[in-house]
Design an enzyme around this catalytic site. Structure first.
Site, PDB file in Angstrom:
ATOM      1  N   GLY A  86       7.514  17.846 -11.706  1.00 49.41           N
ATOM      2  CA  GLY A  86       6.560  16.796 -12.000  1.00 49.41           C
ATOM      3  C   GLY A  86       6.694  15.646 -11.003  1.00 49.41           C
ATOM      4  N   GLY A  87       6.318  14.463 -11.486  1.00 47.12           N
ATOM      5  CA  GLY A  87       6.362  13.287 -10.618  1.00 47.12           C
ATOM      6  C   GLY A  87       7.753  12.965 -10.133  1.00 47.12           C
ATOM      7  N   GLY A 129      -0.387  16.643  27.705  1.00 49.01           N
ATOM      8  CA  GLY A 129      -0.127  15.587  26.715  1.00 49.01           C
ATOM      9  C   GLY A 129       1.306  15.630  26.206  1.00 49.01           C
ATOM     10  CB  ALA A 130       3.584  18.451  25.540  1.00 49.94           C
TER      11      ALA A 130
HETATM   12  C1  HXC Z   1      12.442  16.023 -22.917  1.00 50.23           C
HETATM   13  C2  HXC Z   1      13.336  17.971 -22.159  1.00 50.23           C
HETATM   14  C3  HXC Z   1      12.564  17.906 -20.989  1.00 50.23           C
HETATM   15  C4  HXC Z   1      11.696  16.787 -20.828  1.00 50.23           C
HETATM   16  C5  HXC Z   1      13.769  19.663 -20.910  1.00 50.23           C
HETATM   17  N1  HXC Z   1      14.038  19.079 -22.069  1.00 50.23           N
HETATM   18  N2  HXC Z   1      12.850  18.961 -20.220  1.00 50.23           N
HETATM   19  N3  HXC Z   1      13.271  17.053 -23.121  1.00 50.23           N
HETATM   20  N4  HXC Z   1      11.680  15.876 -21.813  1.00 50.23           N
HETATM   21  N5  HXC Z   1      10.949  16.635 -19.727  1.00 50.23           N
HETATM   22  C6  HXC Z   1      14.976  19.534 -23.098  1.00 50.23           C
HETATM   23  C7  HXC Z   1      14.486  20.778 -23.796  1.00 50.23           C
HETATM   24  O1  HXC Z   1      13.638  20.456 -24.857  1.00 50.23           O
HETATM   25  C8  HXC Z   1      15.783  21.375 -24.297  1.00 50.23           C
HETATM   26  O2  HXC Z   1      16.199  20.662 -25.430  1.00 50.23           O
HETATM   27  C9  HXC Z   1      16.748  21.013 -23.192  1.00 50.23           C
HETATM   28  O3  HXC Z   1      16.180  19.928 -22.489  1.00 50.23           O
HETATM   29  C10 HXC Z   1      16.952  22.127 -22.219  1.00 50.23           C
HETATM   30  O4  HXC Z   1      15.681  22.597 -21.782  1.00 50.23           O
HETATM   31  P1  HXC Z   1      15.358  24.145 -21.639  1.00 50.23           P
HETATM   32  O5  HXC Z   1      13.925  24.263 -21.412  1.00 50.23           O
HETATM   33  O6  HXC Z   1      15.950  24.888 -22.784  1.00 50.23           O
HETATM   34  O7  HXC Z   1      16.209  24.474 -20.347  1.00 50.23           O
HETATM   35  P2  HXC Z   1      15.911  25.521 -19.220  1.00 50.23           P
HETATM   36  O8  HXC Z   1      15.507  26.832 -19.800  1.00 50.23           O
HETATM   37  O9  HXC Z   1      17.102  25.480 -18.308  1.00 50.23           O
HETATM   38  O10 HXC Z   1      14.650  24.971 -18.423  1.00 50.23           O
HETATM   39  C11 HXC Z   1      14.748  23.791 -17.717  1.00 50.23           C
HETATM   40  C12 HXC Z   1      13.330  23.350 -17.300  1.00 50.23           C
HETATM   41  C13 HXC Z   1      12.433  23.199 -18.541  1.00 50.23           C
HETATM   42  C14 HXC Z   1      12.751  24.378 -16.331  1.00 50.23           C
HETATM   43  C15 HXC Z   1      13.498  22.032 -16.533  1.00 50.23           C
HETATM   44  O11 HXC Z   1      13.130  22.441 -19.517  1.00 50.23           O
HETATM   45  C16 HXC Z   1      11.137  22.553 -18.251  1.00 50.23           C
HETATM   46  O12 HXC Z   1      10.202  23.191 -17.726  1.00 50.23           O
HETATM   47  N6  HXC Z   1      11.019  21.257 -18.588  1.00 50.23           N
HETATM   48  C17 HXC Z   1       9.847  20.508 -18.349  1.00 50.23           C
HETATM   49  C18 HXC Z   1       9.650  20.282 -16.892  1.00 50.23           C
HETATM   50  C19 HXC Z   1       8.418  19.473 -16.593  1.00 50.23           C
HETATM   51  O13 HXC Z   1       7.284  19.974 -16.626  1.00 50.23           O
HETATM   52  N7  HXC Z   1       8.596  18.194 -16.338  1.00 50.23           N
HETATM   53  C20 HXC Z   1       7.548  17.375 -15.910  1.00 50.23           C
HETATM   54  C21 HXC Z   1       7.386  16.333 -16.883  1.00 50.23           C
HETATM   55  S1  HXC Z   1       6.101  15.311 -16.297  1.00 50.23           S
HETATM   56  P3  HXC Z   1      17.058  21.338 -26.606  1.00 50.23           P
HETATM   57  O14 HXC Z   1      17.151  20.254 -27.636  1.00 50.23           O
HETATM   58  O15 HXC Z   1      16.249  22.536 -27.029  1.00 50.23           O
HETATM   59  O16 HXC Z   1      18.370  21.713 -25.997  1.00 50.23           O
HETATM   60  C22 HXC Z   1       6.864  14.291 -15.231  1.00 50.23           C
HETATM   61  C23 HXC Z   1       5.922  13.253 -14.735  1.00 50.23           C
HETATM   62  C24 HXC Z   1       6.651  12.144 -14.069  1.00 50.23           C
HETATM   63  O17 HXC Z   1       7.981  14.342 -14.876  1.00 50.23           O
HETATM   64  C25 HXC Z   1       5.606  11.318 -13.439  1.00 50.23           C
HETATM   65  C26 HXC Z   1       6.181  10.234 -12.605  1.00 50.23           C
HETATM   66  C27 HXC Z   1       5.122   9.630 -11.764  1.00 50.23           C
END
Ligand code: HXC
Length: 531
Positions: A186-187, A421-422
């Site tokens: 993500g971001g 140019g290079a």
């Molecule tokens: C809250 C999160 C989380 C998140 C993971 N967890 N990402 N909790 N916010 N963004 C939590 C899960 O719920 C889980 O909790 C624990 O962390 C472990 O995650 P898993 O998915 O079980 O782990 P894994 O299989 O290793 O996968 C890791 C991962 C996946 C690939 C990173 O968690 C994932 O895809 N997360 C989201 C990634 C994403 O799309 N982020 C973008 C967000 S938007 P429990 O309690 O079950 O252990 C963003 C915008 C920012 O970032 C903008 C700024 C400008």
């Protein structure tokens, strides 16, 4: 990068790839997390944060790490987070020393709430960034996170904004290095992208704006995590990652080594690390490394290795845009940045990615008072629809801009050819080269002889009794006139024509003489570098 020869620590701590239990003693504890007791939960949490701790312990000189904000927790009482207030909030922030100099660093811990970034987590990072900027000390970010903490909504998004703003404030002021040692999605990816150097671990880290599932929904493309944003993708295709590491340990040791080439901030010079390699050393081997036939390829890294202090060359963006080679090294112990056309890859032609890579590296060197040494052997810019439509004009201009803008000492050696140019772009006198040297075999011209006579003498050749003989005669004439360094030397566009074997000595001497140069650009709010 398999040793830490440049650092002052003889032994490395234990492997950071495994969670360490040495601090919390949970290995000996009669309680285990499976018992579900409160104490077990605490132990489990302590064990979890230890991966981030051990990564930082490896980064810092032994016994110098001081953590701050270890007790910080989030203040959300919703979505079940009220039961997940874990001291540190999923990020370890610390200061310490690397090779005796202060460095600030954080490490996210994916095992605590996915390493996700909420308000408190972000505040710990921004506090550390403020400290680093004010102290004029490098900042190292170890990313391992699921991104914005979904339950915290706008507080999480705002936290990223605060980090990005400080990344930009710090840019060109203190070195910023990002290690991606897990997910960065993500971001969140924009923070590393705003820093000076990014490195990823092959097979265990990835960076993308949107993951494979979203990609599939929006564009119907099937793509794996690795292909979309793995270390190889960013190290070879996009250039987002400057380094590809094999594992955590190599990553952290490499960062320690990288820091030895950089000053603590833009007001300082990089440390001098003299390994005893004689700067006056002569190198007859240059004649063997570089073939005299200008169409024959060779690996320009061989030239850099001879020129630089022994084993001092650290290549940057090694696998991306391989038609140009850039990296840090030392001459006489002094940090320098090498920018070299690579005849081994597409004859060393400049194209979009080579221009981007060169420009970026030149700006990094200029920002941190590192002189730039350009090794020129370039047939020109790559022609073609793909390049033109991809914005080659702007990207080439970007490289030109970077050279013109740089006020650090700029030295160059034309090894064989410098066409069109290079020639101008690659640190020529006309764009502000301080010292311009050439080997006797250098060819400086608008283009190669064959192309030139085909344009200039087309009618004359066609009308000749023996067109082939006429053409060869004209080629010989053109080569005699232009394809040598004499004309440019007489004009003063070259400061000296030097023998290949004395290149290191000459570069060292000239470098000493221009080391303390001062050059000022007109004051402005910002220049407008082409996209
Ligand atoms: C809250 C999160 C989380 C998140 C993971 N967890 N990402 N909790 N916010 N963004 C939590 C899960 O719920 C889980 O909790 C624990 O962390 C472990 O995650 P898993 O998915 O079980 O782990 P894994 O299989 O290793 O996968 C890791 C991962 C996946 C690939 C990173 O968690 C994932 O895809 N997360 C989201 C990634 C994403 O799309 N982020 C973008 C967000 S938007 P429990 O309690 O079950 O252990 C963003 C915008 C920012 O970032 C903008 C700024 C400008």
């Amino acid at each position: 990068m398999n040793e830490d020869t440049q650092t002052n620590r003889p032994e490395r701590p234990s492997d950071t790839s495994e969670e360490s239990t040495e601090e919390n003693g949970s290995a000996e504890s009669p309680e285990t997390p499976s018992e579900g007791s409160a104490r077990a939960k605490v132990l489990e949490n302590q064990k979890r944060v230890s991966l981030a701790h051990s990564r930082l312990r490896r980064l810092f000189d032994d016994g110098t790490m001081e953590e701050i904000g270890a007790e910080v927790t989030h203040r959300v009482n919703d979505y079940g987070l009220e039961d997940k207030k874990i001291p540190g909030d999923g990020v370890v922030t610390a200061m310490g020393e690397v090779d005796g100099r202060p460095v600030y660093a954080f490490a996210q811990d994916r095992t605590v709430l996915g390493g996700s970034l909420g308000e408190a987590h972000a505040k710990k990072i921004t506090r550390l960034q403020d400290l680093a900027i004010n102290a004029g000390a490098p900042f190292v970010a170890i990313n391992d996170s699921g991104g914005a903490r979904i339950q915290e909504g706008v507080d999480a998004l705002g936290g990223y904004g605060e980090i990005f703003r400080r990344n930009v404030q710090a840019s060109g002021v203190i070195p910023q290095i990002s290690a991606i040692l897990g997910p960065c999605a993500g971001g969140a990816v924009y923070s590393p992208a705003l820093t000076d150097f990014v490195g990823m671990v092959d097979g265990s880290s990835f960076m993308f704006l949107t993951g494979p599932r979203v990609v599939k929904t929006v564009t119907f493309e099937d793509v794996s995590v690795e292909e979309l944003g793995g270390a190889v993708t960013h190290g070879q295709k996009t250039g987002v990652s400057h380094f590809v590491w094999e594992d955590d340990n190599e990553a952290i040791d490499h960062i320690r080594q990288l820091l030895t080439y950089l000053p603590s901030n833009n007001h300082e010079s990089p440390p001098v690390v003299d390994n005893g390699d004689d700067p006056e050393r002569m190198n007859p081997e240059f004649h063997e490394v570089v073939p005299t036939d200008t169409s024959e390829p060779y690996d320009v890294r061989g030239v850099i290795d001879l020129l630089a202090d022994e084993d001092s060359f650290m290549e940057v963006h090694k696998e991306w845009a391989q038609n140009i080679v850039v990296g840090l090294g030392r001459i006489g112990g002094q940090s320098v940045g090498f920018v070299a056309n690579q005849p081994d890859e597409q004859a060393g032609v400049l194209d979009i990615d080579a221009s981007r890579k060169g420009a970026r590296f030149i700006r990094t060197c200029n920002g941190f008072n590192i002189p730039i040494i350009s090794l020129v052997d370039v047939p020109g810019f790559l022609p073609g629809k793909h390049q033109e439509h991809g914005g080659a004009i702007d990207h080439g201009a970007k490289l030109l801009y970077a050279y013109c803008e740089a006020t650090v000492p700029k030295l160059s050696v034309i090894l064989r050819k410098a066409y069109g140019g290079a020639y101008i772009v690659m640190s020529s006198k006309h764009v502000g080269g301080d010292i311009n040297l050439a080997w006797p075999s250098a060819e400086i011209a608008v283009m190669g002889a064959k192309g030139a006579v085909e344009i200039l003498n087309r009618r004359e050749i066609a009308a000749a009794d023996d067109p082939d003989a006429k053409k060869q005669e004209l080629i010989d004439e053109y080569e005699g006139k232009f394809l040598n360094p004499n004309h440019a030397a007489r004009r003063g566009y070259l400061d000296a024509v030097i023998e290949p074997h004395e290149t290191r000595r000459k570069i060292h001497r000239y470098l000493q003489s221009v080391m303390n140069k001062r050059e000022f650009m007109p004051p402005k709010r910002n220049g407008n570098i082409p996209t």
